[in-house]
Design an enzyme around this catalytic site. Sequence first.
Site, short mmCIF file in Angstrom:
data_model
loop_
_atom_site.label_atom_id
_atom_site.label_comp_id
_atom_site.label_asym_id
_atom_site.label_seq_id
_atom_site.Cartn_x
_atom_site.Cartn_y
_atom_site.Cartn_z
CB SER A 118 -0.53 0.01 0.98
OG SER A 118 -2.21 0.96 1.08
CG HIS A 119 0.73 3.97 3.04
ND1 HIS A 119 -0.29 3.13 4.18
CD2 HIS A 119 1.18 4.41 4.68
CE1 HIS A 119 0.18 2.47 5.58
NE2 HIS A 119 1.02 4.18 5.59
CG ASP A 282 -2.68 4.02 -1.43
OD1 ASP A 282 -3.58 4.07 -2.46
OD2 ASP A 282 -2.30 3.39 -0.28
CG ASP A 284 -3.14 -0.54 -2.45
OD1 ASP A 284 -3.05 0.68 -1.71
OD2 ASP A 284 -3.55 -0.99 -0.88
CG ASP A 286 -5.85 1.34 0.02
OD1 ASP A 286 -5.18 2.49 -0.54
OD2 ASP A 286 -6.19 0.43 0.53
NE ARG A 287 -2.92 5.13 3.13
CZ ARG A 287 -2.73 5.26 4.30
NH1 ARG A 287 -1.88 6.02 4.63
NH2 ARG A 287 -2.92 4.93 5.56
CB SER A 370 -4.40 7.21 7.14
OG SER A 370 -6.04 6.30 6.97
CE LYS A 381 -6.41 2.96 2.40
NZ LYS A 381 -6.64 2.52 3.54
C1 VG1 Z 1 -2.62 2.77 7.94
C2 VG1 Z 1 -4.02 3.87 8.61
C3 VG1 Z 1 -4.80 3.44 9.08
C4 VG1 Z 1 -5.12 2.64 7.49
C5 VG1 Z 1 -3.82 1.54 7.24
C6 VG1 Z 1 -4.25 1.23 5.43
O1 VG1 Z 1 -2.86 2.50 9.17
O2 VG1 Z 1 -3.28 4.72 10.18
O3 VG1 Z 1 -6.31 4.32 8.22
O4 VG1 Z 1 -6.43 1.44 7.40
O5 VG1 Z 1 -2.53 2.76 7.37
O6 VG1 Z 1 -3.92 1.56 5.16
P1 VG1 Z 1 -1.76 2.57 10.77
O7 VG1 Z 1 -1.79 0.49 11.59
O8 VG1 Z 1 0.02 2.20 10.16
O9 VG1 Z 1 -1.95 2.79 11.92
V1 VG1 Z 1 -3.25 2.09 3.24
O10 VG1 Z 1 -3.46 3.02 2.34
O11 VG1 Z 1 -1.65 1.32 3.52
O12 VG1 Z 1 -4.31 -0.51 3.00
CO CO Z 2 -3.27 1.67 0.19
#
Ligand code: VG1
Ligand code: CO
Length: 548
Positions: A118-119, A282, A284, A286-287, A370, A381
């Site tokens: 993801s991000h 981001d 993947d 979803d953001r 986020s 998302k």
């Molecule tokens: C973070 C964000 C959370 C989001 C998750 C996955 O998690 O705070 O809101 O759902 O990333 O996003 P954490 O546990 O690091 O706070 V993604 O776009 O990386 O799947």
């Molecule tokens: Co993501």
Amino acid sequence: MSIRTVPITPFPDQRPGTSGLRKKVSVFRQPGYVEAFIQSIFDALPEAVGESVVGKTLVLGGDGRLFAIEAAQTVIHMAAANGVGRLLVGRDGLLSTPAASGLIRQYRAFGGIVLSASHNPGGPGGDFGIKYNVGNGGPAPERVTEAIFRCSQQISCYRALEAPAVPLDRIGETRLGEMTIEIVDPVADYAALMERIFDFDRLRDLFRSGFRFRFDAMHAVTGPYAVEIFERRLGAPPGTAINAEPLPDFGGHHPDPNPTHAAALVAAMMDQNGPDFGAASDGDGDRNMVIGPGCVISPSDSLAVLAANARLVPWFTRGLPGVARSMPTSRAVDAVAAALGIACYETPTGWKYFGTLLDAGQIALCGEESAGTGSDHLREKDGVWAVLFWLNILAVRREPVAAILADHWRRYGRHFYVRHDYEGLPADRAARLIDRLRAGLPTLPGQRVGAFTVARAEEFAYTDPVDGSVSIGQGICVELAEAARIVYRLSGTGTEGATLRVYLERFEADPAWHGTGSAAMLAPLAAVAAALADIAGMAGRSQPSVVV
Ligand code: VG1
Ligand code: CO
């Protein structure tokens, strides 16, 4: 072609976090590491969801980051050996997370595997990840991820088909052993779904009128989606989507759409002659980050504006049954829900907690601070969807982004918001910091801290209103009497040490203050938050490493 059963010993570190299993690429490259986790998914499903993958359809895709192609081949050969009937794979192994969710739903698949961190950054020194989604298209709920972890701790062997690599570059059907593989266009079904949700005629009018838009795909998965939807279907000029070619290392950048990592887009939007609207997504897809000329829209505000304007979008003409936000997300959307007279749910961090509410029809829109926003159109998302939502609003209202925001704050008040991340902390120190806060909770209410008084202090726990499942230890919340709140929690997606997230929020009804910057408005609260947790003493940091 024969099925090999290969003995293996468990890896102790395969517990999925907020969103799947994320580790350094070098960790995933250990012999048997991917195999152990994938086999654990297959092994866990009969108990966790009541059925095995035998004869079922699964979806497979990812964000194309380094190691994704190797991992995809491993998954394909293991799926065939474990009896999967049909595997839908995005061409070249590419599928955005929302597109994968949509495909699972559209083809009534049993589930899906998304290969992405993801991000998180990618490349040789970066991260890789594996996520399992269940039959509703959404991330596996905690019950399932815990079952996967238990299986990973008991695993003794995995099964894989011995066969050459399967070409993934041509649309169409092939077979591998008893399994059918269908390579699908990663964009087509998703784009068709977007056409059903938004007013594409109106969006085409907007672009015909000369509206200037820039979408930064950050060399991640959304490039092909953005080119097809914004440029080909909606007529935005070629070049509207920048950094649109997915690259295994994201061009050396960090594919996290925030003002720090999408700095060039922000700079363009701050320019006098910049575009009318900007957005980024981001790794993947979803953001989303959305940004108007001279103003970055905070994700919490974005969720609230979308809720308030939902009826402008064809999919929501009948209004919203309810909304939800993750606990640390600001209460801006709560104010809209209250005005609309609809329910607003507060869930733990992570998209997996929205699934039951969406399935039950209790909510149709939800989001996280986020930069994640989504709806009942699928169960993740969805970055490109959120951007289209904004464009649809702009196409109908024909007002500048800043005017829409100012109008929103006048109506509902402004929830000033900022998040401070302290990254790369030693895990034991971060855990002690949270332990100490937890231990101090009973003594906090009534205490005077700086210019604030503690009204309530608790560790967030959640009982799912639909299925009754309970999740504990979801963050420390300190509610202040002055319409302000501090939340502390540890990240569950990082791969290096621990990340402490401190979320700061303060409500202001008076429009005279609404033009003030968040940093200035929240400075006193930030000082109190740092002092209450003794971040300097407990973690040895006087400043956050990221402010968003
Ligand atoms: C973070 C964000 C959370 C989001 C998750 C996955 O998690 O705070 O809101 O759902 O990333 O996003 P954490 O546990 O690091 O706070 V993604 O776009 O990386 O799947
Ligand atoms: Co993501």
